[in-house]
Design an enzyme around this catalytic site. Structure first.
Site, short mmCIF file in Angstrom:
data_model
loop_
_atom_site.label_atom_id
_atom_site.label_comp_id
_atom_site.label_asym_id
_atom_site.label_seq_id
_atom_site.Cartn_x
_atom_site.Cartn_y
_atom_site.Cartn_z
N GLY A 15 0.79 -1.23 0.00
CA GLY A 15 0.00 0.00 0.00
C GLY A 15 0.82 1.28 0.00
N MET A 110 -3.60 -6.64 -7.58
CA MET A 110 -3.12 -7.79 -8.34
C MET A 110 -4.27 -8.71 -8.76
SD MET A 110 -0.12 -6.74 -8.33
CE MET A 110 0.66 -8.07 -9.23
N ASN A 130 -5.33 2.76 -13.50
CA ASN A 130 -4.38 1.77 -13.01
C ASN A 130 -2.95 2.26 -13.25
OD1 ASN A 130 -3.45 -0.91 -12.15
ND2 ASN A 130 -2.91 -1.23 -14.30
N HIS A 132 0.72 1.14 -14.27
CA HIS A 132 1.32 0.02 -15.01
C HIS A 132 2.77 0.33 -15.35
CE1 HIS A 132 1.47 -3.53 -17.49
NE2 HIS A 132 1.81 -2.84 -18.54
N ASP A 174 -4.34 -3.46 -20.00
CA ASP A 174 -3.30 -2.44 -20.08
C ASP A 174 -3.34 -1.64 -21.39
OD1 ASP A 174 -2.37 -3.33 -17.60
OD2 ASP A 174 -1.03 -4.79 -18.52
#
Length: 222
Positions: A15, A110, A130, A132, A174
Protein backbone atom coordinates in the site's frame (compact mmCIF):
# COMPACT_ATOMS: atom_id res chain seq x y z
CA UNK A 1 -17.76 26.01 -5.66
CA UNK A 2 -15.94 22.84 -6.75
CA UNK A 3 -17.43 19.58 -5.57
CA UNK A 4 -15.37 17.00 -3.67
CA UNK A 5 -14.05 14.14 -5.80
CA UNK A 6 -14.65 10.90 -3.91
CA UNK A 7 -11.76 8.47 -4.46
CA UNK A 8 -11.81 4.74 -3.77
CA UNK A 9 -8.52 2.83 -3.77
CA UNK A 10 -8.11 -0.89 -4.48
CA UNK A 11 -4.85 -2.49 -3.31
CA UNK A 12 -3.43 -5.96 -2.74
CA UNK A 13 -0.19 -5.47 -0.85
CA UNK A 14 1.99 -3.04 1.06
CA UNK A 15 0.00 0.00 0.00
CA UNK A 16 2.87 2.46 -0.51
CA UNK A 17 1.06 4.03 -3.45
CA UNK A 18 -2.09 4.22 -1.33
CA UNK A 19 -0.02 6.01 1.32
CA UNK A 20 1.25 8.45 -1.31
CA UNK A 21 -2.36 9.23 -2.24
CA UNK A 22 -3.36 9.73 1.41
CA UNK A 23 -0.45 12.12 1.92
CA UNK A 24 -1.21 14.01 -1.28
CA UNK A 25 -4.88 14.52 -0.38
CA UNK A 26 -3.90 15.61 3.14
CA UNK A 27 -1.33 18.13 1.87
CA UNK A 28 -3.64 19.56 -0.78
CA UNK A 29 -1.59 18.24 -3.66
CA UNK A 30 -4.79 16.48 -4.73
CA UNK A 31 -7.26 19.31 -4.05
CA UNK A 32 -11.03 19.02 -3.67
CA UNK A 33 -10.70 15.29 -3.06
CA UNK A 34 -11.37 12.74 -0.34
CA UNK A 35 -10.37 9.07 -0.11
CA UNK A 36 -13.65 7.50 0.94
CA UNK A 37 -12.75 3.79 1.07
CA UNK A 38 -10.06 1.16 0.53
CA UNK A 39 -10.77 -2.36 -0.68
CA UNK A 40 -8.13 -5.09 -0.37
CA UNK A 41 -8.27 -8.60 -1.82
CA UNK A 42 -5.50 -10.11 0.30
CA UNK A 43 -6.07 -10.75 4.00
CA UNK A 44 -2.59 -9.62 5.06
CA UNK A 45 -2.40 -6.54 2.84
CA UNK A 46 -0.56 -3.86 4.84
CA UNK A 47 -2.59 -1.26 2.97
CA UNK A 48 -5.42 -2.04 5.41
CA UNK A 49 -3.20 -1.08 8.35
CA UNK A 50 -2.41 2.20 6.63
CA UNK A 51 -6.14 2.82 6.14
CA UNK A 52 -6.87 2.21 9.82
CA UNK A 53 -4.11 4.57 10.94
CA UNK A 54 -5.55 7.36 8.78
CA UNK A 55 -9.22 6.77 9.49
CA UNK A 56 -10.06 5.51 6.00
CA UNK A 57 -12.83 2.88 5.97
CA UNK A 58 -11.64 -0.37 4.43
CA UNK A 59 -12.94 -3.79 3.50
CA UNK A 60 -11.48 -7.19 2.61
CA UNK A 61 -13.16 -8.87 -0.36
CA UNK A 62 -11.57 -11.99 -1.82
CA UNK A 63 -12.42 -14.30 -4.72
CA UNK A 64 -11.88 -17.52 -2.74
CA UNK A 65 -12.44 -16.52 0.89
CA UNK A 66 -15.81 -15.00 0.07
CA UNK A 67 -17.03 -18.16 -1.67
CA UNK A 68 -16.91 -17.26 -5.34
CA UNK A 69 -14.24 -19.80 -6.30
CA UNK A 70 -13.38 -23.15 -4.73
CA UNK A 71 -9.79 -23.39 -3.53
CA UNK A 72 -7.75 -25.45 -5.98
CA UNK A 73 -10.34 -25.18 -8.75
CA UNK A 74 -8.79 -26.04 -12.14
CA UNK A 75 -11.71 -26.17 -14.56
CA UNK A 76 -11.41 -23.16 -16.93
CA UNK A 77 -15.17 -22.71 -17.29
CA UNK A 78 -15.72 -22.71 -13.53
CA UNK A 79 -12.79 -20.34 -13.00
CA UNK A 80 -14.24 -17.91 -15.53
CA UNK A 81 -17.72 -18.16 -14.01
CA UNK A 82 -16.32 -17.56 -10.52
CA UNK A 83 -14.40 -14.47 -11.63
CA UNK A 84 -17.47 -13.11 -13.42
CA UNK A 85 -19.57 -13.50 -10.26
CA UNK A 86 -16.87 -11.91 -8.11
CA UNK A 87 -16.52 -9.00 -10.54
CA UNK A 88 -20.28 -8.41 -10.60
CA UNK A 89 -20.52 -8.59 -6.80
CA UNK A 90 -17.68 -6.13 -6.29
CA UNK A 91 -19.17 -3.74 -8.83
CA UNK A 92 -22.51 -3.90 -7.02
CA UNK A 93 -20.79 -3.33 -3.67
CA UNK A 94 -19.10 -0.20 -5.03
CA UNK A 95 -22.29 1.14 -6.60
CA UNK A 96 -24.13 0.66 -3.30
CA UNK A 97 -21.40 2.31 -1.20
CA UNK A 98 -21.97 5.70 0.37
CA UNK A 99 -20.56 7.99 -0.67
CA UNK A 100 -20.26 6.46 -4.11
CA UNK A 101 -16.83 7.08 -5.64
CA UNK A 102 -16.28 9.27 -8.66
CA UNK A 103 -12.81 7.81 -9.22
CA UNK A 104 -11.32 4.38 -8.50
CA UNK A 105 -7.53 4.05 -8.35
CA UNK A 106 -5.99 0.59 -8.69
CA UNK A 107 -2.82 0.96 -6.64
CA UNK A 108 -1.02 -2.36 -6.71
CA UNK A 109 -4.25 -4.31 -7.25
CA UNK A 110 -3.12 -7.79 -8.34
CA UNK A 111 -6.23 -8.94 -10.14
CA UNK A 112 -7.49 -8.39 -13.70
CA UNK A 113 -11.08 -7.19 -14.03
CA UNK A 114 -13.47 -8.25 -16.76
CA UNK A 115 -16.62 -6.76 -18.27
CA UNK A 116 -18.85 -7.76 -15.34
CA UNK A 117 -16.96 -5.26 -13.19
CA UNK A 118 -16.06 -2.62 -15.75
CA UNK A 119 -19.34 -2.22 -17.61
CA UNK A 120 -21.60 -1.40 -14.63
CA UNK A 121 -19.13 1.17 -13.31
CA UNK A 122 -18.64 2.71 -16.73
CA UNK A 123 -22.42 2.99 -17.09
CA UNK A 124 -22.50 4.79 -13.73
CA UNK A 125 -19.87 7.27 -14.91
CA UNK A 126 -17.16 6.07 -12.51
CA UNK A 127 -13.60 6.49 -13.80
CA UNK A 128 -11.08 3.71 -13.12
CA UNK A 129 -7.31 4.11 -13.50
CA UNK A 130 -4.38 1.77 -13.01
CA UNK A 131 -0.63 2.18 -12.52
CA UNK A 132 1.32 0.02 -15.01
CA UNK A 133 5.12 -0.32 -15.33
CA UNK A 134 5.36 0.25 -19.07
CA UNK A 135 4.79 3.00 -21.61
CA UNK A 136 1.58 3.29 -23.69
CA UNK A 137 1.48 0.65 -26.41
CA UNK A 138 4.42 -1.20 -24.89
CA UNK A 139 4.63 -4.22 -22.59
CA UNK A 140 1.26 -5.68 -21.56
CA UNK A 141 0.54 -7.93 -18.60
CA UNK A 142 2.93 -9.24 -15.98
CA UNK A 143 6.74 -9.05 -15.72
CA UNK A 144 6.99 -5.84 -17.76
CA UNK A 145 10.15 -4.66 -16.06
CA UNK A 146 11.84 -8.02 -16.45
CA UNK A 147 10.99 -8.07 -20.17
CA UNK A 148 12.18 -4.49 -20.67
CA UNK A 149 15.41 -5.27 -18.83
CA UNK A 150 16.02 -8.39 -20.94
CA UNK A 151 15.35 -6.47 -24.16
CA UNK A 152 17.77 -3.76 -23.07
CA UNK A 153 20.46 -6.35 -22.35
CA UNK A 154 19.86 -7.84 -25.79
CA UNK A 155 20.03 -4.44 -27.49
CA UNK A 156 16.38 -4.66 -28.58
CA UNK A 157 14.86 -1.90 -26.43
CA UNK A 158 14.06 1.14 -28.57
CA UNK A 159 16.10 4.17 -27.45
CA UNK A 160 17.06 2.15 -24.34
CA UNK A 161 13.86 3.56 -22.85
CA UNK A 162 10.93 2.09 -20.96
CA UNK A 163 8.71 3.75 -18.35
CA UNK A 164 5.54 3.78 -16.33
CA UNK A 165 2.02 5.04 -16.95
CA UNK A 166 -1.34 5.61 -15.33
CA UNK A 167 -4.09 4.60 -17.73
CA UNK A 168 -7.84 4.25 -17.90
CA UNK A 169 -8.93 0.66 -17.26
CA UNK A 170 -10.83 -1.02 -20.08
CA UNK A 171 -11.53 -4.66 -20.95
CA UNK A 172 -8.37 -4.91 -23.06
CA UNK A 173 -5.56 -5.48 -20.55
CA UNK A 174 -3.30 -2.44 -20.08
CA UNK A 175 -4.63 -0.89 -23.29
CA UNK A 176 -6.72 1.97 -21.91
CA UNK A 177 -5.91 5.57 -22.77
CA UNK A 178 -2.97 6.89 -20.76
CA UNK A 179 -3.62 9.71 -18.30
CA UNK A 180 0.08 10.42 -17.69
CA UNK A 181 3.32 8.57 -18.32
CA UNK A 182 7.02 8.93 -17.61
CA UNK A 183 9.91 7.67 -19.73
CA UNK A 184 12.80 6.00 -17.89
CA UNK A 185 16.17 5.22 -19.47
CA UNK A 186 17.86 1.90 -18.81
CA UNK A 187 21.43 2.12 -17.57
CA UNK A 188 24.39 -0.10 -18.42
CA UNK A 189 25.85 -2.03 -15.51
CA UNK A 190 22.61 -1.92 -13.55
CA UNK A 191 21.24 -5.15 -12.08
CA UNK A 192 17.60 -6.10 -12.53
CA UNK A 193 16.88 -5.33 -8.88
CA UNK A 194 18.55 -1.90 -9.13
CA UNK A 195 16.60 -1.16 -12.29
CA UNK A 196 13.28 -2.19 -10.71
CA UNK A 197 13.97 -0.14 -7.59
CA UNK A 198 14.76 2.93 -9.70
CA UNK A 199 11.56 2.53 -11.75
CA UNK A 200 9.44 2.03 -8.63
CA UNK A 201 10.88 5.22 -7.14
CA UNK A 202 8.94 7.21 -9.77
CA UNK A 203 5.59 5.49 -9.23
CA UNK A 204 4.36 7.49 -6.24
CA UNK A 205 4.74 10.80 -8.03
CA UNK A 206 3.05 9.57 -11.19
CA UNK A 207 0.03 8.01 -9.49
CA UNK A 208 -0.45 11.17 -7.41
CA UNK A 209 -0.17 13.46 -10.45
CA UNK A 210 -2.57 11.35 -12.51
CA UNK A 211 -5.08 11.16 -9.67
CA UNK A 212 -4.82 14.92 -9.11
CA UNK A 213 -5.39 15.57 -12.82
CA UNK A 214 -8.57 13.51 -12.94
CA UNK A 215 -9.82 14.68 -9.54
CA UNK A 216 -9.50 18.26 -10.72
CA UNK A 217 -11.52 17.50 -13.85
CA UNK A 218 -14.17 15.61 -11.87
CA UNK A 219 -14.50 18.27 -9.16
CA UNK A 220 -15.05 20.91 -11.85
CA UNK A 221 -18.02 19.03 -13.30
CA UNK A 222 -21.50 20.26 -12.36
Amino acid sequence: MAKTCHIMVLASGNGSNFQALIDAVSSGRIPNASIVRLIVNRAKAFAATRAESHGVPWEYFNLISHGFQAKGEKDPARLREARDRYDAALAAKILESSPRPHLIVLAGWMYVFGKHFLQPLDAAGITIINLHPALPGSYVGADCLERAFDDFQAGKLENDTTGIMCHHVIEELDQGEAVLWKEIKCQKGETLEQFKERVHSHEHELIVDATAKLAKEISAQP
